[in-house]
Every structure is written in structure tokens, then in C-alpha cells.
Scaffold this motif. Structure first.
Motif, short mmCIF file in Angstrom:
data_model
loop_
_atom_site.label_atom_id
_atom_site.label_comp_id
_atom_site.label_asym_id
_atom_site.label_seq_id
_atom_site.Cartn_x
_atom_site.Cartn_y
_atom_site.Cartn_z
N GLU A 85 -6.17 -4.61 3.06
CA GLU A 85 -5.47 -5.84 2.70
C GLU A 85 -4.99 -5.73 1.26
N VAL A 86 -3.71 -5.92 1.05
CA VAL A 86 -3.12 -5.75 -0.29
C VAL A 86 -3.09 -7.09 -1.02
N HIS A 87 -3.51 -7.08 -2.30
CA HIS A 87 -3.45 -8.28 -3.13
C HIS A 87 -2.58 -8.04 -4.37
N ASN A 88 -2.79 -6.90 -5.04
CA ASN A 88 -2.08 -6.59 -6.28
C ASN A 88 -1.17 -5.38 -6.09
N VAL A 89 0.00 -5.42 -6.69
CA VAL A 89 0.93 -4.29 -6.57
C VAL A 89 1.50 -3.94 -7.95
N ILE A 90 1.84 -2.66 -8.10
CA ILE A 90 2.58 -2.21 -9.28
C ILE A 90 4.03 -2.09 -8.85
N VAL A 91 4.92 -2.73 -9.59
CA VAL A 91 6.31 -2.83 -9.15
C VAL A 91 7.24 -2.15 -10.15
N GLY A 92 8.34 -1.59 -9.65
CA GLY A 92 9.31 -0.92 -10.51
C GLY A 92 10.44 -1.85 -10.90
#
Length: 420
Positions: A71-78
Motif C-alpha cells: 500500500e503506497v502512502h508517500n511518493v517521490i515525484v519529478g
């Protein structure tokens, strides 16, 4: 599970790509899941339609979640777009104690940030180039050294506040938190460049759908970054107009039959093009398609050449030439054309440094940024900073609704420097 899981999201002009990766106790990086969704909510790397972008982000991350079983909560975005600008800055501080500490380095980096910026711009990255202690230059890490005066040359990358805010908004509306925001050409460089290339001197040219991103490295340090608003979509537009076909058909022609060099296209090979509005099909030679593609690819590479050789002032330092990546580099003949236009060696860069999982699925130039974002999340020290994942998780738990996105952007940059 004793694993460190990181999620990278590349929000591009033509696609949104989410990559879930884990690092085991041996330090090996495995790709657990990957998701991709068509994107039509951006123009030249900048969000122009929030709802469409949110839907694409949600779809890509959910697909990656299913594949990875997490389950994904935090993401690194470009972040990309032709609003991104970079310049050099210099700062100086005195050392009272006689021995340089981490706090002194932080004070110095804060001093380099004292530059006059328009009200609509924000600093995205501050990357140290070199430190100078008592006139002695070429110092990579001054902590622990003796001295009374310390200077630094840094590379500052800025972007439009509104562009960053819109990316944050899209991720949060999709139901996730932003752990960090990273310049896309920087992210791509982590995935496709070898350390020895960065030492000798190399230029990265990431040809995407809406933007072409450039990063120049020498002596293990990034020396210049730029984003150009001419990329793969322009090639597709040219095919659509030149061949009188719809955009989807033009994209298919580019991917299936396109080549960047007229000389290598077989003039005897015929391509059938569907007629529009009930008109009969027509056929064209493959060389006719190449005659449409080559001039636009030449233009993209010539603008990149100007950026690398004139604006970066490091054109003569590139001992190993250039590396091309991104979906636009998949057109056959692109590396040969680049070598001709730029007058240097060229190769196609594919993501590397991965140990297991869906390695084959992501070993394609169009996934370079997505893979680079997770590699950055695993090793944030590669650009001299550290990831904000833990900070943002803690921050989001205490986050009050009245806090504005702008406050959070400011807090993000403050945290980034606190951790340097």
C-alpha cells in the motif's frame, strides 16, 4: 519485511509512470511493481488540467500497488518544464571555532541562497560544486578541516512556485503524500549514467514527450541543467501534418516505422496509411516518413548542442560525449544522428543498478526518470542532500488543515537544508 520501500512517480506530458522499489539488507534494489497511465493533463511538462492528471496519477500508482502487493502512502515525484532555470552562486562564511562543523556548512549553503529571485520562483535544489577553505580550492567535504574562512560554489536550480504547487496538489488529490520533489533530468541521470562517465564529463539528453531535459556532469558533480520545450510530441505533430493523418496514427507510425536518419530508411519499404473520413488507404515509402522525422530530431539535438556547448561552458570537458534517454530516444538512428549533430560520441541510456524483480520491464529509456526517482530515494546523498520521506511522514501526521500548500513548500526546503 526488513525492506526499505520507495515509490517514484514520473508525471510526464504523455505518460505517468509509477515505480515501486525495495532495498534489502544487502543493499540490493529490487523493482517490486510498475504502473503506467496515459497522460493528457500536461503541456510541455507543466500541469494544465488537474483532474486529468489526478486520474492518471491514481491509475498508475494503483497499478504499481497491485503489482507490488504493497500500500503506497508517500511518493517521490519529478518536476520538469521549460520554467526550470539554473545558475551558479557563491557564498562565504567565517569559522569561529577554527574547525569546520556541519553547522558551518549549513550556514554557508544558506548564504549561497541569498540571491534575488522573482516572487513567482522557488529554489528546488542547491547542489555544492566545490568548497574553498582559506583559499585552498577543490575541497569536496570540508567537515573536520581547520580554517577561518570557507567559501562555496553551488549550482542552484529554480522553478515556478505554481508549477510545484500544482504537482503537489495532483499527488495529494490522488490520495498520496509528497515525500520529495526532484528535478527530472537529475533523476534520469541517477538511473542511466555510470560514475566514471560523471567523472570524465558527460551530457545527459532526456527526450520526453513535452520536454527535452539536459544535465551536464564533470568531476562527479552536476555543472549545468536545462529544460527545452521541444521534444517527441513535436515529431508526432510533424508526422500528422506531413502525412495528413490523425495524432494517434502519427504516434503509431513514429513508433512502428520511424527512423531518425533518411539514409538508413529503405525507400522500397511501403507503409499503408488509413484514409480519413472514408477515403481510401494510401501508401508511402519509409524514407518519406524519415524525411519528416529527421529535421525535427536535428532541431531538438541542435538546441541541446547550443545549451551544452555555449550556455553550460562545459562542452570541451565532455570526455565521453553524451547519453540519450527518454521515450524520444527510442526512434532508431537517434544516437547516430546525435553523434553527427553534437560532434561527440553518443549512446542510448537504459536504467541500470537494479538487482531483481521487474528489471526487464523497466529497462527501457522511457522509464529512466521513474527508476531514477526511486534510486534517489534509496541514496539521497548522490546530490548532496537527503530525502524528506521521514520528515514528511511525521509532518503529514501532525498536519493541520489550515496549513497552506505554500507553507509546506517552504517547510520542505527548510527541512532539506536542516538535513544537509
Amino acid at each position: 519485511m526488513d525492506e526499505h520501500i520507495v515509490v517514484g512517480v514520473d508525471i510526464g506530458t504523455t505518460k505517468v509512470c509509477a515505480v515501486v522499489a525495495a532495498k534489502n539488507e544487502l543493499g540490493q534494489i529490487n523493482i517490486l511493481g510498475m504502473g503506467m497511465a496515459a497522460s493528457d493533463g500536461l503541456n510541455r511538462g507543466v500541469v494544465v488540467n488537474i483532474d486529468r492528471t489526478v486520474n492518471a496519477v491514481r491509475k498508475a500508482i494503483e497499478e504499481a500497488e497491485r503489482a507490488a502487493g504493497v500500500e503506497v502512502h508517500n511518493v517521490i515525484v519529478g518536476i520538469a518544464g521549460d520554467h526550470v532555470q539554473s545558475f551558479q552562486s557563491r557564498g562565504v562564511v567565517t569559522i569561529r571555532s577554527g574547525e569546520i562543523t556541519q553547522q558551518d556548512v549549513q550556514r554557508l549553503l544558506e548564504d549561497t541562497m541569498q540571491v534575488s529571485l522573482p516572487a513567482d520562483r522557488e529554489i528546488l535544489h542547491v547542489i555544492p560544486q566545490e568548497f574553498i577553505v582559506d583559499g585552498q580550492d577543490g575541497v569536496a567535504d570540508p567537515v573536520g578541516m581547520s580554517g577561518v574562512r570557507m567559501e562555496a560554489n553551488v549550482h542552484i536550480i529554480t522553478g515556478l512556485i505554481s508549477a510545484a504547487k500544482n504537482i503537489y496538489r495532483c499527488i495529494e488529490k490522488a490520495g498520496f503524500q509528497v515525500a520529495d520533489i526532484v528535478l527530472e533530468p537529475l533523476a534520469s541521470s541517477f538511473a542511466v549514467l555510470h560514475d566514471d562517465e560523471k567523472e570524465v564529463g558527460v551530457a545527459l539528453i532526456d527526450i520526453g514527450g513535452g520536454t527535452t531535459d539536459i544535465a551536464v556532469f564533470e568531476d562527479h558533480t552536476i555543472r549545468h541543467t536545462a529544460v527545452i520545450a521541444v521534444a517527441g510530441n513535436k515529431v508526432t505533430d510533424d508526422i500528422g501534418k506531413g502525412m495528413s493523418v490523425m495524432r494517434d496514427q502519427a504516434e503509431q507510425l513514429k513508433r512502428q516505422f520511424g527512423t531518425a536518419l533518411v539514409d538508413v530508411a529503405d525507400p522500397n519499404e511501403q507503409i499503408e496509411i488509413p484514409g480519413i473520413g472514408g477515403r481510401p488507404e494510401k501508401t508511402i515509402g519509409r524514407d518519406a516518413l524519415a524525411q519528416v522525422i529527421q529535421p525535427r530530431m536535428e532541431e531538438i539535438l541542435e538546441i541541446a548542442s547550443i545549451e551544452i556547448k555555449q550556455r553550460s561552458e562545459y562542452g570541451r570537458h565532455l570526455g565521453v560525449g553524451c547519453v540519450l534517454t527518454g521515450g524520444g530516444s527510442l526512434i532508431p538512428g537517434t544516437a547516430e544522428l546525435a553523434a553527427e549533430v553534437l560532434g561527440m560520441e553518443a549512446r542510448i541510456g537504459r536504467p541500470m543498478g537494479l538487482s531483481g524483480g521487474l528489471v526487464e520491464e523497466v529497462s527501457d529509456p522511457k522509464f529512466s526518470t521513474g527508476v531514477g526517482l526511486v534510486l534517489y530515494g534509496m541514496r539521497p546523498e548522490i546530490i548532496g542532500g537527503s530525502t524528506l520521506s521521514e520528515d514528511v511522514r511525521a509532518e503529514s501526521n501532525d498536519h493541520n488543515e489550515g496549513q497552506t500548500l505554500m507553507d509546506r513548500l517552504a517547510a520542505r526546503m527548510k527541512s532539506w537544508f536542516d538535513e544537509l
